[in-house]
Scaffold this active site. Structure first.
Site, mmCIF file in Angstrom:
data_model
loop_
_atom_site.group_PDB
_atom_site.id
_atom_site.type_symbol
_atom_site.label_atom_id
_atom_site.label_comp_id
_atom_site.label_asym_id
_atom_site.label_seq_id
_atom_site.Cartn_x
_atom_site.Cartn_y
_atom_site.Cartn_z
ATOM 1 N N ASP A 263 -8.321 3.731 1.070
ATOM 2 C CA ASP A 263 -7.381 4.182 2.103
ATOM 3 C C ASP A 263 -8.167 4.636 3.334
ATOM 4 O O ASP A 263 -8.956 5.576 3.245
ATOM 5 C CB ASP A 263 -6.572 5.342 1.506
ATOM 6 C CG ASP A 263 -5.540 5.878 2.465
ATOM 7 O OD1 ASP A 263 -5.499 5.438 3.633
ATOM 8 O OD2 ASP A 263 -4.763 6.750 2.040
ATOM 9 N N CYS B 277 0.865 -1.191 0.000
ATOM 10 C CA CYS B 277 0.000 0.000 0.000
ATOM 11 C C CYS B 277 0.895 1.232 0.000
ATOM 12 O O CYS B 277 2.065 1.143 -0.379
ATOM 13 C CB CYS B 277 -0.960 -0.031 1.194
ATOM 14 S SG CYS B 277 -0.156 -0.027 2.811
ATOM 15 N N CYS C 287 -1.488 0.617 7.367
ATOM 16 C CA CYS C 287 -2.923 0.292 7.465
ATOM 17 C C CYS C 287 -3.296 -0.923 6.597
ATOM 18 O O CYS C 287 -3.480 -2.028 7.106
ATOM 19 C CB CYS C 287 -3.795 1.484 7.085
ATOM 20 S SG CYS C 287 -3.548 2.952 8.123
ATOM 21 N N ASN D 131 2.249 1.471 4.388
ATOM 22 C CA ASN D 131 2.583 0.197 5.045
ATOM 23 C C ASN D 131 2.283 0.232 6.547
ATOM 24 O O ASN D 131 3.011 -0.360 7.347
ATOM 25 C CB ASN D 131 4.050 -0.198 4.786
ATOM 26 C CG ASN D 131 4.401 -1.633 5.189
ATOM 27 O OD1 ASN D 131 5.539 -1.922 5.574
ATOM 28 N ND2 ASN D 131 3.453 -2.545 5.124
ATOM 29 N N SER E 16 -1.787 -2.735 3.874
ATOM 30 C CA SER E 16 -0.956 -3.908 3.569
ATOM 31 C C SER E 16 -0.611 -4.748 4.808
ATOM 32 O O SER E 16 -0.605 -5.984 4.703
ATOM 33 C CB SER E 16 0.294 -3.536 2.756
ATOM 34 O OG SER E 16 1.130 -2.644 3.450
HETATM 35 P P1 4NP Z 1 -1.867 2.732 4.111
HETATM 36 O O1 4NP Z 1 -2.562 4.057 4.696
HETATM 37 O O2 4NP Z 1 -1.291 3.124 2.767
HETATM 38 O O3 4NP Z 1 -2.986 1.796 4.017
HETATM 39 O O4 4NP Z 1 -0.796 2.340 5.112
HETATM 40 C C1 4NP Z 1 -1.936 5.308 4.746
HETATM 41 C C2 4NP Z 1 -1.066 5.586 5.769
HETATM 42 C C3 4NP Z 1 -0.468 6.843 5.833
HETATM 43 C C4 4NP Z 1 -0.743 7.783 4.862
HETATM 44 C C5 4NP Z 1 -1.612 7.483 3.817
HETATM 45 C C6 4NP Z 1 -2.199 6.244 3.763
HETATM 46 N N1 4NP Z 1 -0.147 9.072 4.929
HETATM 47 O O5 4NP Z 1 -0.432 9.901 4.058
HETATM 48 O O6 4NP Z 1 0.651 9.330 5.852
#
Ligand code: 4NP
Length: 163
Positions: free
Chosen positions: A126, A8, A13, A11, A15
């Site tokens: 997301d 994702c 949430c 990394n 994945s």
């Molecule tokens: P993930 O979620 O890609 O599922 O781990 C996110 C975690 C952090 C961020 C975006 C999505 N961020 O922008 O910090």
């Protein structure tokens, strides 16, 4: 041996949730020795952090433990994994941009395309900036996709020794 890396953006949430769900399913099926499961992010925004507490809490309520710490996907991962599975189209595109040859491209797929009941090209949304519902949805989607993936891998013909 099936070597799988879920990918994702952060990394923290989606994945790690996918990896936790897959580990849970293969544990229950007694198939651990046949699998290597990992996850990574296309960004290094959260390098070294554990999975988001909201993901861990939602998973724990279903008896699923999320482990590991965030790391960025590396080009060497194309050699380390047979299946590189992106949570959404943006991450899928970024992985294809990193791929160096046809063999690399052939390893990349989209998570929900492993769920036979999901429309082609659907994404794992997301959950990072949303409420707790989003984390439950990610778990539901990951369970359906991981079940589909596991069923397909188990149905694959295996190399056998005859003689
Ligand atoms: P993930 O979620 O890609 O599922 O781990 C996110 C975690 C952090 C961020 C975006 C999505 N961020 O922008 O910090």
């Amino acid at each position: 041996m099936h070597r799988i890396c879920f990918v994702c953006l952060g990394n923290i949430c989606r994945s790690p949730t996918a990896a936790g769900v897959m580990n849970h399913l293969i544990d229950h099926a007694g198939l651990n020795v046949q699998f290597i499961i990992d996850s990574a992010g296309t960004s290094a925004y959260h390098q070294g952090e554990p999975p988001d507490v909201r993901s861990r809490t939602a998973a724990a309520s279903r008896g699923i433990t999320l482990t590991g710490s965030s790391r960025q996907f590396q080009v060497e991962d194309f050699h380390r994994f047979d299946h590189i599975i992106a949570m959404d189209t943006k991450n899928l595109e970024n992985l294809h941009r990193m791929a160096r040859d046809e063999a690399d491209h052939a390893r990349i797929s989209l998570m929900r395309d492993h769920d036979p009941n999901s429309p082609p090209g659907a994404e794992v949304p997301d959950p990072y900036y949303g409420g707790t519902d989003g984390f439950e949805t990610v778990l539901d989607i990951c369970e359906a996709a991981c079940r589909g993936l596991l069923a397909r891998l188990q149905a694959e013909p295996r190399a056998t020794t005859t003689g």
